[in-house]
Design an enzyme around this catalytic site. Structure first.
Site, mmCIF file in Angstrom:
data_model
loop_
_atom_site.group_PDB
_atom_site.id
_atom_site.type_symbol
_atom_site.label_atom_id
_atom_site.label_comp_id
_atom_site.label_asym_id
_atom_site.label_seq_id
_atom_site.Cartn_x
_atom_site.Cartn_y
_atom_site.Cartn_z
ATOM 1 N N GLU B 78 0.834 -1.198 0.000
ATOM 2 C CA GLU B 78 0.000 0.000 0.000
ATOM 3 C C GLU B 78 0.874 1.255 0.000
ATOM 4 O OE1 GLU B 78 -3.094 0.067 -0.446
ATOM 5 O OE2 GLU B 78 -3.671 -2.030 -0.065
ATOM 6 N N CYS B 141 -7.353 -2.505 8.346
ATOM 7 C CA CYS B 141 -6.058 -2.522 7.664
ATOM 8 C C CYS B 141 -5.534 -1.107 7.502
ATOM 9 C CB CYS B 141 -6.179 -3.208 6.300
ATOM 10 S SG CYS B 141 -6.366 -5.004 6.436
ATOM 11 N N HIS B 165 -1.218 -5.776 1.461
ATOM 12 C CA HIS B 165 -2.406 -6.626 1.381
ATOM 13 C C HIS B 165 -2.107 -7.901 0.589
ATOM 14 C CE1 HIS B 165 -5.452 -3.446 2.631
ATOM 15 N NE2 HIS B 165 -5.856 -4.537 3.247
#
Lengths: 215, 215, 215, 215
Positions: B78, B141, B165
């Protein structure tokens, strides 16, 4: 009340851009507000000067920049713009950015100051498919949203301002694969009209319907 | 060198979480680095205290938090965590957040300090499907990544830290529709191993391959 | 017992085809059965002669033809082949078919005589993502399945015969967009191995788990 | 000239079915043809008797059955109906079919006798998203198409007859995930109107534009 809406020029080989097609079809006044319509070039940096110039000259009470997100199925107000440019194709001035900030010492990100959740609810109630998005990508749509919110912050304007992505319109699906989502241009115009109504009404941010993804 | 990796407890009705399954299968040392493995609860706020406690006690040289993104087809480091919680399901402590900041007066967003583009390139070279993501969602998350980067900033740690992820593993596709993407658990472990290699090698951020979306 | 497995040559610009990569990695005997491996050209009509020749010479007890379905996330045994060719790209012999029968006076369609539901169940139990498909497309995979089943019918062979699509393998996802599903080549090999096991065991068609789409 | 169009009752928890909503909004005459509109129950077998009864009594010159395919983004004329029922939910009479023929000694499949490629071209030219589909699923839509074509064959009618799937309409996207494709009901009505025009005009099957998938 004066509301600025922008759309983009065509890019990536298309002969038109649904964002400008939709914006340009709005009437000049809506719900008592003057509608100012501007077509922006698909250029990372020129956009900032154009937006700054218009905002200083016209002092709009709200700004909605609109862009195309081919492949999305709904109209998506964007929650956040990030300080990053990263794309496999150049902009219309042939600038290729593959991982660099929009603004060298700028903020990491800005949240939209549009009532994004109220907009999503209002569009859905009007039968226009809509959902909240948490990424505006890393091409000119995102940098435009970043510049817009950096400018409204810098100029100390407390106005609603943000970005909305629209899907392909139906005519663009030909030759694009058997399952390409789209909406009629009329539906996009209806969606933008509804956004103007929400802003003119000064609706609050839209209560507490969940909008997010559970990962 | 000491690297902290975290995974999550199961949530949303699943009996296991591939993020913890993958993290827990890593050896205790990798490429000369000590691997510290911690399982986090799926809770918006408890996570911050746990991370703070571990980081103060263990002073890791890098942190990779891992979570499941069901429906994604590739391993996705991310780029950014945002100051927003918004989900249709509550966390494991029954906290339902449908539009509120992670941190009341906190930064709008933090960029990952992991070499995300180098990681994507390294995984792809190793035959592990990977791509860069620009949204970590708005559930636990994202808030975990936000807390992690807020903490490393607050504590003045200049360490690589961020969130990755992972897709469903193959076993999770049963009963989830005929076209649900997944990867074997082994492939996830291989991907995490490769990330550790990149961090130990101190590779720069990965050159100039474009990673973004063109809208 | 002798089982014929076929894969295809590369096509559409790819340097390899996962169907042949997987088939060619099978051992020469599996669960006591001889495994015969043949690489087919991506040609609408040549395939029939090749299949006919091999089947007369080798008289296999079962036939599984394998092809790539890029974009699918699971291994998909095909239920049905239709008498129709219709594709935007030519085959490897430069034959472009945009709407014509495979066989001028042939049957409209043939159902697979493989135990397709038992195969799906067995693969899922072995941790290999699988689902039943009801369209093999209208390119060379479909015409190959059609020729195969037309031949086994014509020759009066009562053998299990059919077609299975496999997804991209992980290495093929690079440059194909951030959410392209794939599986490791090892997983494809494991899936084919499991199919051979099911056929050698002579399992019935797999009970009554629903496999279809509800529209 | 008399054209029969059918839509379905709501099913699966929805309060309406866009197929019937669209069919029922057609005028009683279109392009000089009488339009006969019938709402069918979502039942595997009752449908056959209803269709047979209407076709014997009304002797239509063409039949278009319409059903919902939630998740599809375009209007999809179906090429083929197969002799197979297989679904995870029962029909409206609580019949659960998880792998059995529609007709015990029936044909494996029937091709549509509608000018499907001409219809796709005409819709696209009219700005209505359309593509040819090669699977009607294995639930009541497919069995209805199978019964219809079995009947027209059995009765020796040489009429154009077939099935068309329509996507969700916009109002159905609320609560169905952020990227659910849909079209306005008006666009579905426009698509059906265009199909009637093509059939009344007696257009040939639509030339040689490729419509298929390349796997």
């Amino acid at each position: 009340m004066k509301i600025l809406l922008t759309g983009f020029e065509p890019f990536g080989g298309d002969s038109m851009n649904p964002s400008w097609e939709a914006v340009s079809r709005l009437p000049d006044t809506l719900y008592g507000a003057d509608i100012l319509k501007v077509r922006l070039p698909v250029e990372y940096h020129t956009v900032r000067d154009i937006l700054e110039c218009i905002m200083e000259k016209e002092t709009p009470d709200a700004v909605i920049c609109v862009g195309q997100a081919g492949g999305r199925a709904t109209i998506t107000p964007e929650m956040v713009a990030i300080n990053w440019m990263d794309a496999s194709i150049p902009d219309a001035k042939n600038v290729l950015a593959t991982g660099e900030p929009v603004s060298l010492y700028g903020e990491t990100a800005f949240f939209s100051t549009l009532p994004v959740k109220a907009i999503v609810s209002a569009l859905q109630s009007a039968g226009v498919p809509a959902s909240l998005s948490f990424t505006a990508g890393t091409y000119v749509c995102n940098s435009t949203m970043y510049h817009l919110l950096d400018l409204t912050t810098e100029l100390g304007l407390g106005i609603p301002a943000g970005f909305v992505h629209v899907p392909f319109i139906c005519e663009q699906t030909v030759g694009r694969g058997p399952n390409t989502p789209s909406l009629p241009l009329d539906t996009l115009v209806k969606g933008l009209t509804e956004m103007v109504r929400v802003i003119v009404a000064g609706e609050p941010t839209g209560g507490k319907q969940p909008s997010g993804y559970t990962h």
